[in-house]
Write an enzyme that holds these catalytic residues in place. Structure first.
Site, short mmCIF file in Angstrom:
data_model
loop_
_atom_site.label_atom_id
_atom_site.label_comp_id
_atom_site.label_asym_id
_atom_site.label_seq_id
_atom_site.Cartn_x
_atom_site.Cartn_y
_atom_site.Cartn_z
CB CYS A 79 -12.66 65.73 -21.62
SG CYS A 79 -13.81 64.96 -20.46
CB CYS A 82 -12.12 66.55 -18.06
SG CYS A 82 -12.07 64.89 -18.78
#
Length: 322
Positions: A79, A82
């Site tokens: 991600c 993230c």
């Protein structure tokens, strides 16, 4: 990103009067038991950021939330947003110095926790306060809004549950402090963009991010920041009630639909924003269609390419275009 869903409105539902009272009693009992056993004492700075799995969730999160709010960062290695949000939350955890603890949960390794929290996309951030789960926001977000949310969370913890945080061993903090890293080539510009966002100077933030991208078009932090700053700049002066009335009355008015989609996203209604613009692309032609398509792509940048809602909307967009 859902920085626009960063109010503590969820607290009202999850911490109703009876539940709050019961949780406060449990928190007080837990603190009393800790005191009876000699108290927990000061903790190392390393205890402010912890990796949590399903086996340790009860002890590391639920029980710990009886003495300090626990912020949960649901993330994954693949991600990209993230990778921007995680380090920011870790830095804030140390800066807040025991006012909250950050628990990091890798969703790939802890699917059950992801399902239990009803997470549809990552990064997703929740908090647990005296055993009460509170949704905070989803997606990467500007630091100023994250700080505001944390401040509200801490206030809720203190006022409703009597949580005053944990004491950090400052001697350990000084010895554990990492050597200062040399500033990167764009650190000053990115810092000035964050400062502009903190001051609600969205035009200044936009320009700072553009300055970075002019030299480094692939800079992920600048791309995300620019998309966020431009969105916040567009909605700053909007009359939400009037915008929604205009959009409802004029479904073929591209300008009205763009404004309503921006408000949808700022309000955390990501699917609604994407769906509105996909439908606008479907029903328009020529320049109007291209305008709606480009705005949708801009909102994809705000949320991040790895969010599953972006993938679904891209598929829907391709259907109406081709």
């Amino acid at each position: 990103m859902q920085p626009r869903n960063m109010s503590m409105s969820g607290v009202v539902d999850l911490a109703a009067v009876k539940a709050a009272g019961e949780a406060k009693v449990k928190a007080e009992q837990a603190r009393a038991e800790a005191a009876r056993q000699g108290g927990v004492g000061a903790v190392s700075p390393s205890a402010l950021v912890i990796d949590v799995d399903e086996a340790g969730f009860e002890n590391d999160v639920l029980q710990r939330s009886a003495e300090v709010p626990v912020v949960i960062d649901f993330w994954a290695e693949w991600c990209e947003p993230c990778k921007q949000l995680g380090p920011l939350l870790e830095r804030l955890a140390h800066e807040y110095n025991g006012r909250f603890v950050l628990a990091k949960v890798d969703v790939d390794a802890n699917q059950m926790l992801m399902q239990q929290f009803g997470i549809q996309g990552i990064p997703a951030v929740f908090a647990v306060v005296a055993g009460q789960a509170l949704p905070l926001f989803q997606g990467a977000a500007p630091e100023a809004q994250i700080r505001q949310t944390l401040d509200q969370l801490i206030q809720v913890g203190e006022e409703r549950f009597g949580l005053t945080g944990i004491v950090v061993d400052q001697g350990a903090a000084e010895s554990a402090a990492p050597a200062e890293e040399p500033a990167g080539p764009y650190d000053a510009l990115l810092a000035s963009a964050v400062q502009a966002l903190d001051a609600d100077d969205f035009a200044g933030a936009v320009q700072a991010y553009k300055n970075v991208l002019s030299d480094d078009p692939a800079n992920v932090e600048a791309k995300l920041g620019l998309a966020q700053a431009e969105l916040l700049s567009r909605v700053k002066e909007l009359d939400a009630q009037q915008v929604r009335a205009d959009a409802a009355a004029n479904p073929a008015d591209v300008t009205a639909q763009l404004a309503a989609a921006d408000l949808d996203l700022v309000g955390g209604h990501v699917e609604d924003a994407f769906g509105r613009l996909v439908e606008t692309v479907r029903r328009t032609f020529g320049d109007d269609r291209d305008t709606a398509r480009v705005r949708l792509l801009e909102l994809f940048e705000v949320i991040g390419p790895d969010d599953p809602r972006v993938g679904a909307a891209r598929t829907a967009l391709a259907r109406v275009l081709f």
